[in-house]
Write an enzyme that holds these catalytic residues in place. Structure first.
Site, PDB file in Angstrom:
ATOM      1  N   GLY A  95       0.840  -1.191   0.000  1.00  0.00           N
ATOM      2  CA  GLY A  95       0.000   0.000   0.000  1.00  0.00           C
ATOM      3  C   GLY A  95       0.867   1.229   0.000  1.00  0.00           C
ATOM      4  O   GLY A  95       2.088   1.149  -0.091  1.00  0.00           O
ATOM      5  N   GLU A  99       1.212   3.225   2.429  1.00  0.00           N
ATOM      6  CA  GLU A  99       1.859   3.466   3.704  1.00  0.00           C
ATOM      7  C   GLU A  99       2.565   2.269   4.291  1.00  0.00           C
ATOM      8  O   GLU A  99       3.316   2.399   5.246  1.00  0.00           O
ATOM      9  CB  GLU A  99       0.816   3.977   4.708  1.00  0.00           C
ATOM     10  CG  GLU A  99       0.368   5.380   4.409  1.00  0.00           C
ATOM     11  CD  GLU A  99      -1.130   5.541   4.498  1.00  0.00           C
ATOM     12  OE1 GLU A  99      -1.781   4.686   5.097  1.00  0.00           O
ATOM     13  OE2 GLU A  99      -1.644   6.527   3.949  1.00  0.00           O
ATOM     14  N   VAL A 154       3.847  -2.111   3.632  1.00  0.00           N
ATOM     15  CA  VAL A 154       3.922  -3.350   2.872  1.00  0.00           C
ATOM     16  C   VAL A 154       3.744  -4.455   3.900  1.00  0.00           C
ATOM     17  O   VAL A 154       4.332  -4.404   4.971  1.00  0.00           O
ATOM     18  CB  VAL A 154       5.283  -3.496   2.183  1.00  0.00           C
ATOM     19  CG1 VAL A 154       5.341  -4.784   1.384  1.00  0.00           C
ATOM     20  CG2 VAL A 154       5.539  -2.319   1.272  1.00  0.00           C
ATOM     21  N   VAL A 155       2.881  -5.397   3.577  1.00  0.00           N
ATOM     22  CA  VAL A 155       2.617  -6.466   4.537  1.00  0.00           C
ATOM     23  C   VAL A 155       3.099  -7.799   3.967  1.00  0.00           C
ATOM     24  O   VAL A 155       2.814  -8.132   2.820  1.00  0.00           O
ATOM     25  CB  VAL A 155       1.114  -6.541   4.878  1.00  0.00           C
ATOM     26  CG1 VAL A 155       0.845  -7.630   5.910  1.00  0.00           C
ATOM     27  CG2 VAL A 155       0.609  -5.195   5.385  1.00  0.00           C
ATOM     28  N   ASP A 171     -10.048   5.099  10.274  1.00  0.00           N
ATOM     29  CA  ASP A 171      -9.952   4.663   8.869  1.00  0.00           C
ATOM     30  C   ASP A 171     -10.805   3.410   8.705  1.00  0.00           C
ATOM     31  O   ASP A 171     -10.419   2.434   8.067  1.00  0.00           O
ATOM     32  CB  ASP A 171      -8.504   4.385   8.481  1.00  0.00           C
ATOM     33  CG  ASP A 171      -8.328   4.231   6.971  1.00  0.00           C
ATOM     34  OD1 ASP A 171      -9.261   4.595   6.221  1.00  0.00           O
ATOM     35  OD2 ASP A 171      -7.283   3.722   6.536  1.00  0.00           O
TER      36      ASP A 171
HETATM   37  P1  ADP Z   1      -2.437  -0.235   4.868  1.00  0.00           P
HETATM   38  O1  ADP Z   1      -2.136   0.945   5.729  1.00  0.00           O
HETATM   39  O2  ADP Z   1      -1.434  -0.441   3.791  1.00  0.00           O
HETATM   40  O3  ADP Z   1      -3.858  -0.264   4.402  1.00  0.00           O
HETATM   41  P2  ADP Z   1      -3.166  -2.566   6.417  1.00  0.00           P
HETATM   42  O4  ADP Z   1      -2.842  -2.769   7.854  1.00  0.00           O
HETATM   43  O5  ADP Z   1      -4.593  -2.276   6.095  1.00  0.00           O
HETATM   44  O6  ADP Z   1      -2.191  -1.474   5.837  1.00  0.00           O
HETATM   45  O7  ADP Z   1      -2.718  -3.854   5.641  1.00  0.00           O
HETATM   46  C1  ADP Z   1      -2.851  -3.950   4.256  1.00  0.00           C
HETATM   47  C2  ADP Z   1      -3.457  -5.287   3.882  1.00  0.00           C
HETATM   48  O8  ADP Z   1      -2.635  -6.351   4.347  1.00  0.00           O
HETATM   49  C3  ADP Z   1      -4.803  -5.525   4.509  1.00  0.00           C
HETATM   50  O9  ADP Z   1      -5.828  -5.024   3.723  1.00  0.00           O
HETATM   51  C4  ADP Z   1      -4.864  -7.020   4.616  1.00  0.00           C
HETATM   52  O10 ADP Z   1      -5.304  -7.582   3.390  1.00  0.00           O
HETATM   53  C5  ADP Z   1      -3.426  -7.397   4.836  1.00  0.00           C
HETATM   54  N1  ADP Z   1      -3.144  -7.570   6.256  1.00  0.00           N
HETATM   55  C6  ADP Z   1      -2.683  -6.652   7.123  1.00  0.00           C
HETATM   56  N2  ADP Z   1      -2.537  -7.161   8.351  1.00  0.00           N
HETATM   57  C7  ADP Z   1      -2.917  -8.452   8.263  1.00  0.00           C
HETATM   58  C8  ADP Z   1      -2.985  -9.527   9.204  1.00  0.00           C
HETATM   59  N3  ADP Z   1      -2.638  -9.375  10.466  1.00  0.00           N
HETATM   60  N4  ADP Z   1      -3.417 -10.715   8.751  1.00  0.00           N
HETATM   61  C9  ADP Z   1      -3.775 -10.886   7.476  1.00  0.00           C
HETATM   62  N5  ADP Z   1      -3.723  -9.920   6.544  1.00  0.00           N
HETATM   63  C10 ADP Z   1      -3.302  -8.712   6.931  1.00  0.00           C
HETATM   64 MN    MN Z   2      -5.663  -0.752   5.194  1.00  0.00          MN
END
Ligand code: ADP
Ligand code: MN
Length: 516
Positions: free
Chosen positions: A262, A264, A266-267, A405
């Site tokens: 994203g 902000e 990266v996951v 958010d």
């Molecule tokens: P951003 O600020 O980039 O939106 P998020 O925390 O929403 O960050 O994470 C982006 C995406 O990563 C989420 O929409 C979800 O699909 C995935 N994600 C984030 N945290 C988790 C988690 N703990 N378990 C599974 N998927 C996750």
């Molecule tokens: Mn998000």
């Protein structure tokens, strides 16, 4: 200081270092010692690096610019892109250090010095040097689009024919060669050579040309990567090192790949390993959220954090890198509050700088779908609605938080219920814009469920009152919004005059669960 030297200053022949083969200034007799990726990945090199590493104790706080961290006995370096990159990075760094030493050795006290700048492996945009003191990227300057080197006009060059003809007059040909350097990719820095009456021998020119082409390809690859993977940007060498250490320490078994990139963050998904301490259990599957931000982004978002009194004192003293860490820290604190209140959300595993490891919501590497991506039965939809209503109240009353958010993008559907994620921007209700954020959350939730056919779904104003316990009576959006802002103002004035927040926003005035 620029490269003005000529081939005469070749380094000693013999079992030279790897860079020699690539260096057109180098002794032509040197047998080529390649440094391809294949080599970098070679078992032998890995072992050598490992040995080297094992000799040195693993320091607790490691300067990123220091030695290789190739200690993992059981790590399958060949199958893991991340680790491969780590290895490459360490190798590049060594290579450059060696280059620097050689450069120094050759130049000595000589007035005319040779620069090996062009042969460095660690380029400005992927360097890990001290100037890289921030881990955000300023989007206004694209480091991939290097400025065209300022070169002086061509000297009688007819631009065709790639091959060198050796039958020509040496001087003319030398000049031509020099001029041809302009045809190299713009990123390829040819220094001041073009403007001078510099005569490049064919041999040197060919070597340079070869180098320029491979640099071009390399740069194109980087470009491509950049286009297709934001992850590349977030995972700078420093971050890679952090991740690498997590795997190295055994805390994580493997990092399998990227789930989301994203603006902000990266996951990544990872399989959990073993904790160093007995009392802590690492979840079998983890999500690693790497916070990143562009300068612009960070400016957009700073209102969330700057006005959060929990961070107020600290904010002003911080540099961007530290602010990014604050985001990660904030998410951790907020998740912990939610966890304590029993709200379904990821469980915090560990926070290291701007990298937050938490439990993975999903199974077998497949993340739970976002609410916007699932089709729920009417029954589940209704269930989900009451659940979110409940969670919003808990969040507000027990955690003293507003998500800020909240939408179908940040709710995951897993195990027949909603899980809340992405709470780095969450604030306390008494935040100067806290109620506005809450209202926006309510609007998102209310619209989503109303569109989703939940007849019971409250409208945004009703939902706002139900969550906050406030009783704003305005029956249209504009007036409602105005009342919200008036309340926020009263609170701010109170802070100005009395130095503390009113407790009016929290319905029962309970002390916050989490004390900073
Ligand atoms: P951003 O600020 O980039 O939106 P998020 O925390 O929403 O960050 O994470 C982006 C995406 O990563 C989420 O929409 C979800 O699909 C995935 N994600 C984030 N945290 C988790 C988690 N703990 N378990 C599974 N998927 C996750
Ligand atoms: Mn998000």
């Amino acid at each position: 200081m620029d490269s003005v030297g000529v081939a005469a200053a070749a380094p000693d022949a013999g079992p030279g270092p790897a860079w020699q083969s690539k260096c057109p200034w180098g002794a032509p007799s040197t047998t080529s010692i390649s440094c391809s990726l294949a080599d970098v990945m070679s078992e032998q090199l890995a072992k050598e690096l490992q040995l080297e590493e094992e000799k040195a104790a693993f320091p607790e706080v490691v300067a990123a610019a220091e030695g290789p961290f190739i200690t993992g006995e059981n790590i399958d370096t060949s199958s893991d892109l991340m680790l491969a990159q780590m290895l490459q990075m360490e190798f590049d760094k060594e290579y450059d250090a060696q280059l620097r030493r050689e450069e120094k050795k050759i130049n000595g006290d000589s007035k005319v010095s040779i620069s090996f700048e062009n042969y460095r492996k660690v380029h400005p945009y992927d360097s890990d040097s001290s100037e890289d003191e921030v881990d955000w990227q300023d989007t206004r300057h694209d480091p991939y689009r290097a400025d065209k080197p300022t070169t002086t006009p061509k000297r009688g060059f007819i631009g065709k024919g790639k091959d060198i003809t050796t039958k020509h007059d040496e001087v003319v040909c030398g000049r031509k060669n020099t001029a041809r350097m302009e045809n190299f990719a713009p990123e390829f820095q040819v220094g001041d050579g073009i403007g001078m009456d510099l005569k490049l021998s064919n041999q040197v020119f060919n070597a340079l040309k070869q180098h320029a082409y491979s640099e071009e390809r390399r740069s194109a690859r980087l470009h491509e990567k950049k286009e297709h993977s934001t992850a590349e940007k977030a995972v700078d060498p420093r971050t890679r090192l952090l991740l690498y250490k997590m795997v190295n320490s055994g805390m994580l078994e493997t990092i399998t790949g990227c789930i989301s990139t994203g603006k902000e963050s990266v996951v990544f998904h990872a399989y959990g390993g073993k904790s160093a301490t007995e009392d802590k259990v690492i979840p079998p599957e983890c999500a690693i959220k790497v916070f990143k931000t562009t300068l612009n982004e960070f400016k957009n978002r700073d209102k969330y954090i700057k006005d959060d009194y929990r961070f107020k004192d600290r904010f002003s003293k911080l540099n961007p890198r530290k602010i990014i860490r604050l985001w990660a820290e904030k998410e951790m604190h907020n998740l912990t509050r939610m966890q304590n209140a029993g709200i379904p959300c990821p469980q915090v595993v560990i926070l290291k700088k701007h990298v937050l490891v938490m439990s993975f919501i999903g199974q077998d590497q497949v993340p739970a779908p976002k609410l916007k991506d699932v089709t729920l039965s009417n029954e589940d939809m209704k269930k989900a609605y009451y659940q979110i209503l409940n969670m919003m109240q808990q969040l507000y009353r027990e955690c003293n938080l507003v998500h800020a958010d909240l939408s179908e993008y940040n709710m995951l559907w897993h195990d027949g219920k909603i899980w809340l994620i992405d709470v780095s921007q969450s604030v306390e209700p008494t935040h100067p814009h806290g109620l506005e954020f809450l209202f926006r959350d309510c609007r998102n939730v209310s619209q989503f469920f109303q569109k989703g056919g939940v007849a019971e779904a409250l409208n945004e104003r009703e939902l706002f009152n139900a969550v906050s316990g406030l009783n704003i009576t305005a029956d249209n959006e504009v007036d409602f919004q105005a009342e919200i802002e008036a309340l926020e103002k009263i609170n701010e004035d109170h802070v100005q005059n009395h130095g503390k927040k009113l407790s009016t926003f929290s319905s029962d005035g309970d002390p916050p669960i989490y004390d900073e």
